[in-house]
Design a protein around this motif. Structure first.
Motif, PDB file in Angstrom:
ATOM      1  N   ASN A 146     -98.199 -37.974  40.088  1.00  0.00           N
ATOM      2  CA  ASN A 146     -97.753 -36.577  40.030  1.00  0.00           C
ATOM      3  C   ASN A 146     -96.792 -36.349  38.871  1.00  0.00           C
ATOM      4  OD1 ASN A 146     -99.297 -35.928  42.243  1.00  0.00           O
ATOM      5  ND2 ASN A 146     -97.635 -36.166  43.722  1.00  0.00           N
ATOM      6  N   LEU A 147     -95.929 -37.323  38.584  1.00  0.00           N
ATOM      7  CA  LEU A 147     -95.018 -37.209  37.458  1.00  0.00           C
ATOM      8  C   LEU A 147     -95.788 -37.192  36.140  1.00  0.00           C
ATOM      9  CD1 LEU A 147     -92.276 -37.224  36.061  1.00  0.00           C
ATOM     10  CD2 LEU A 147     -92.177 -39.707  36.394  1.00  0.00           C
ATOM     11  N   LEU A 148     -96.726 -38.100  35.988  1.00  0.00           N
ATOM     12  CA  LEU A 148     -97.504 -38.144  34.750  1.00  0.00           C
ATOM     13  C   LEU A 148     -98.314 -36.865  34.563  1.00  0.00           C
ATOM     14  CD1 LEU A 148     -98.751 -41.856  34.851  1.00  0.00           C
ATOM     15  CD2 LEU A 148     -97.012 -40.875  33.335  1.00  0.00           C
ATOM     16  N   ALA A 149     -98.836 -36.313  35.657  1.00  0.00           N
ATOM     17  CA  ALA A 149     -99.586 -35.058  35.564  1.00  0.00           C
ATOM     18  C   ALA A 149     -98.679 -33.919  35.111  1.00  0.00           C
ATOM     19  CB  ALA A 149    -100.218 -34.731  36.916  1.00  0.00           C
ATOM     20  N   ALA A 150     -97.447 -33.863  35.649  1.00  0.00           N
ATOM     21  CA  ALA A 150     -96.512 -32.811  35.253  1.00  0.00           C
ATOM     22  C   ALA A 150     -96.138 -32.931  33.781  1.00  0.00           C
ATOM     23  CB  ALA A 150     -95.253 -32.875  36.123  1.00  0.00           C
ATOM     24  N   ARG A 189     -95.081 -29.251  32.458  1.00  0.00           N
ATOM     25  CA  ARG A 189     -94.253 -28.692  33.525  1.00  0.00           C
ATOM     26  C   ARG A 189     -92.956 -29.490  33.663  1.00  0.00           C
ATOM     27  NH1 ARG A 189     -96.102 -29.801  38.112  1.00  0.00           N
ATOM     28  NH2 ARG A 189     -98.055 -30.886  37.646  1.00  0.00           N
ATOM     29  N   ASN A 190     -91.878 -28.806  34.019  1.00  0.00           N
ATOM     30  CA  ASN A 190     -90.599 -29.482  34.217  1.00  0.00           C
ATOM     31  C   ASN A 190     -90.533 -30.024  35.638  1.00  0.00           C
ATOM     32  OD1 ASN A 190     -87.960 -30.381  34.215  1.00  0.00           O
ATOM     33  ND2 ASN A 190     -87.072 -28.345  34.430  1.00  0.00           N
ATOM     34  N   PRO A 191     -90.546 -31.346  35.818  1.00  0.00           N
ATOM     35  CA  PRO A 191     -90.481 -31.907  37.184  1.00  0.00           C
ATOM     36  C   PRO A 191     -89.087 -31.846  37.791  1.00  0.00           C
ATOM     37  CG  PRO A 191     -91.346 -33.489  35.554  1.00  0.00           C
ATOM     38  CD  PRO A 191     -90.671 -32.382  34.813  1.00  0.00           C
ATOM     39  N   GLU A 241     -87.508 -41.287  34.704  1.00  0.00           N
ATOM     40  CA  GLU A 241     -88.958 -41.150  34.654  1.00  0.00           C
ATOM     41  C   GLU A 241     -89.629 -42.496  34.379  1.00  0.00           C
ATOM     42  OE1 GLU A 241     -89.302 -36.468  33.204  1.00  0.00           O
ATOM     43  OE2 GLU A 241     -89.454 -38.082  31.744  1.00  0.00           O
ATOM     44  N   ARG A 242     -89.052 -43.274  33.482  1.00  0.00           N
ATOM     45  CA  ARG A 242     -89.629 -44.597  33.210  1.00  0.00           C
ATOM     46  C   ARG A 242     -89.543 -45.494  34.437  1.00  0.00           C
ATOM     47  NH1 ARG A 242     -87.402 -43.531  27.932  1.00  0.00           N
ATOM     48  NH2 ARG A 242     -85.379 -44.397  28.530  1.00  0.00           N
ATOM     49  N   ALA A 243     -88.428 -45.413  35.170  1.00  0.00           N
ATOM     50  CA  ALA A 243     -88.277 -46.227  36.377  1.00  0.00           C
ATOM     51  C   ALA A 243     -89.323 -45.838  37.435  1.00  0.00           C
ATOM     52  CB  ALA A 243     -86.866 -46.066  36.945  1.00  0.00           C
ATOM     53  N   LEU A 244     -89.568 -44.548  37.590  1.00  0.00           N
ATOM     54  CA  LEU A 244     -90.535 -44.089  38.589  1.00  0.00           C
ATOM     55  C   LEU A 244     -91.957 -44.471  38.186  1.00  0.00           C
ATOM     56  CD1 LEU A 244     -89.050 -40.559  39.358  1.00  0.00           C
ATOM     57  CD2 LEU A 244     -88.868 -42.621  40.757  1.00  0.00           C
ATOM     58  N   ILE A 245     -92.250 -44.384  36.909  1.00  0.00           N
ATOM     59  CA  ILE A 245     -93.579 -44.781  36.441  1.00  0.00           C
ATOM     60  C   ILE A 245     -93.786 -46.281  36.670  1.00  0.00           C
ATOM     61  CG2 ILE A 245     -95.039 -45.014  34.375  1.00  0.00           C
ATOM     62  CD1 ILE A 245     -93.742 -42.398  33.372  1.00  0.00           C
ATOM     63  N   ALA A 246     -92.711 -47.048  36.516  1.00  0.00           N
ATOM     64  CA  ALA A 246     -92.786 -48.489  36.751  1.00  0.00           C
ATOM     65  C   ALA A 246     -92.828 -48.837  38.238  1.00  0.00           C
ATOM     66  CB  ALA A 246     -91.599 -49.186  36.096  1.00  0.00           C
ATOM     67  N   GLY A 247     -92.554 -47.866  39.112  1.00  0.00           N
ATOM     68  CA  GLY A 247     -92.552 -48.138  40.546  1.00  0.00           C
ATOM     69  C   GLY A 247     -91.297 -48.820  41.031  1.00  0.00           C
TER      70      GLY A 247
END
Length: 460
Positions: free
Chosen positions: A31-35, A40-42, A58-64
């Motif tokens: 969902n973050l990558l799609a935004a 769109r501003n998440p 954002e990098r931390a969330l993408i990394a899980g």
């Protein structure tokens, strides 16, 4: 928050719809990558972190990664954590009546597993909104293992179940956050033995209760906040738990004045109109306090200080309007004086500043006012205004003086109209407030005098 009526109601319908199961971290990542891809501003309502904290998060969330935010009080850590819920799917399916909100494709508790086996595709499901998948806990010193992880339920044992039966467990906050986000505020305040209870949850994703292990493949994103001062002195995050957080991100106060003003406007509840230049003064005031050697910077100067100051100024304007019977309540420079006494207790001063607290605050407030006026009114020819005041056209203002009376005493010189235009003042209250800013700037520049007393201030 109205649930759509066309959503599947059984596992069979869910499978036929083509629904795909995702872990919560994968869900947030996608969902973050799609935004980001759509522009769109998440992170609505988050100011001042655009180029610093947000990219790291954002990098931390993408990394899980599980995340801990470190920062002084009032830097928006909790608000940032709560905004993570926007990255979850708006609606997600759960097994109807399941204690932990398990996905219909993947039951994890003994009861849900039995129900899934018995009902097959007829297993009923219900839909949970994203707001119900965010769980928050303030880490007070009396927090127990039972609160976070769980404990034996004596009622279930009394019903005849054996003590080792997994169904005797009363689940704590973290298991109940299964397939969601669990946020722990002020993590260092958790007793170290309680932090130890989180180790398995953070790494192995199972829980241990009263001597036996219940293997639950928990699917949670764990986030936390901590104050660096508490982090090093009053409490600490134990090393094994700190090691299990994939990202440790430092927050900060807004670096730009516009971001500070935006935070004040967003968070404050105004009882009267507060012109933007007064908010700029309060934002600069907070920034100068954060730079002052008289203030204990280890505890910080919270954004709540500027927010409370703005609300106090608005309240002073509303109070004046009520007493004088004015239909319009607009804050003026004279109202700034009300914040020093009532907000002094929100700051921690250095030990050598006893007795000088009032003087320090008044000096920095005058400096913030002068700097703001210089930036907004610089270049206007105020010479004729100074001459008119020197020749006897004194202007009286104060908490007992209405905007109309202030304007009636102001000399009619071209600079006044230019001041009104520069500050966008159109109504009577706004024009009086704009004039006060100009007069205060002239006083601070030592071009006119000012005397105060009995609720009145005279520029002359």
């Amino acid at each position: 928050m109205t649930q759509p009526q066309d959503l599947p109601r059984t596992v069979g319908e869910l499978k036929a719809s083509g629904h795909r199961e995702r872990g919560v971290k994968a869900e947030i990542r996608e969902n973050l990558l799609a935004a980001l891809a759509e522009g769109r501003n998440p992170w609505p309502g988050i100011y001042g972190f655009e180029d610093t904290v947000i990219p790291q998060l954002e990098r931390a969330l993408i990394a899980g990664h599980d995340v801990v935010l470190l920062g002084e009080r009032g830097q928006g850590k909790t608000r940032l954590l709560r905004s993570l819920v926007n990255l979850l799917d708006e609606w997600t399916p759960v097994i109807a009546g399941s204690e932990l909100g398990e996905h219909p494709y993947r039951p994890i508790t003994p009861e849900s597993t039995r129900r899934a086996a018995d009902s097959g595709d007829d297993l009923p499901i219900e839909w949970r909104h994203r707001s119900e998948r965010y769980f928050e806990k303030l880490a007070t010193p009396d927090t127990s293992v039972a609160d976070l992880v769980g404990d034996i339920d004596p009622v279930k044992v009394a019903e005849g179940r054996s003590l080792g039966d997994p169904e005797t467990i009363a689940y704590g906050l973290i298991p109940r956050a299964h397939r969601g986000i669990v946020a722990i505020n002020e993590l260092p305040d958790l007793a170290e033995r309680i932090q130890v209870a989180m180790l398995n949850v953070m790494e192995e994703r199972d829980i241990q209760v009263r001597g036996y292990t219940l293997r639950l493949p928990l699917d949670v994103l764990v986030v936390a906040s901590a104050n660096p001062e508490d982090y090093t002195n009053r409490g600490r995050i134990i090393t094994p738990l700190k090691d299990r957080f994939g990202a440790e991100i430092r927050t900060h106060y807004p670096l730009e004045l516009d971001a500070e003003v935006a935070v004040i406007r967003q968070e404050a509840h105004f009882a009267a109109e507060v012109p933007d230049y007064l908010l700029q003064i309060l934002a600069r005031f907070a920034r100068y306090l954060r730079e002052s050697r008289s203030i204990d910077q280890r505890s910080g100067v919270s954004a709540r200080f500027a927010i409370a100051a703005a609300e106090t100024v608005a309240a002073a304007a509303r109070h004046r309007a009520a007493v004088l019977g004015e239909s319009e309540a607009v804050a003026r420079v004279v109202d700034l004086g009300t914040i020093v006494d009532v907000l002094r207790g929100k700051l921690e001063f250095e030990t050598g500043e006893e007795g000088r607290e009032q003087a320090v605050l008044e000096h920095l407030l005058r400096r913030a006012t002068a700097d703001t006026a210089q930036r907004l009114l610089g270049g206007i020819d105020v010479g004729p205004l100074v001459v008119a005041i020197e020749n006897g056209s004194a202007v009286t203002t104060g908490e007992r003086i209405s905007a109309r009376d202030v304007l009636a005493a102001v000399p009619e010189v071209p600079a006044i109209a230019e001041i009104h235009q520069r500050l966008g003042a159109s109504t009577e209250g706004e024009r009086a407030a704009a004039v006060e800013l100009a007069l205060e700037a002239l006083y601070l520049a030592k071009r006119i005098d000012k005397t105060s007393g009995d609720g009145e201030t005279i520029y002359g």
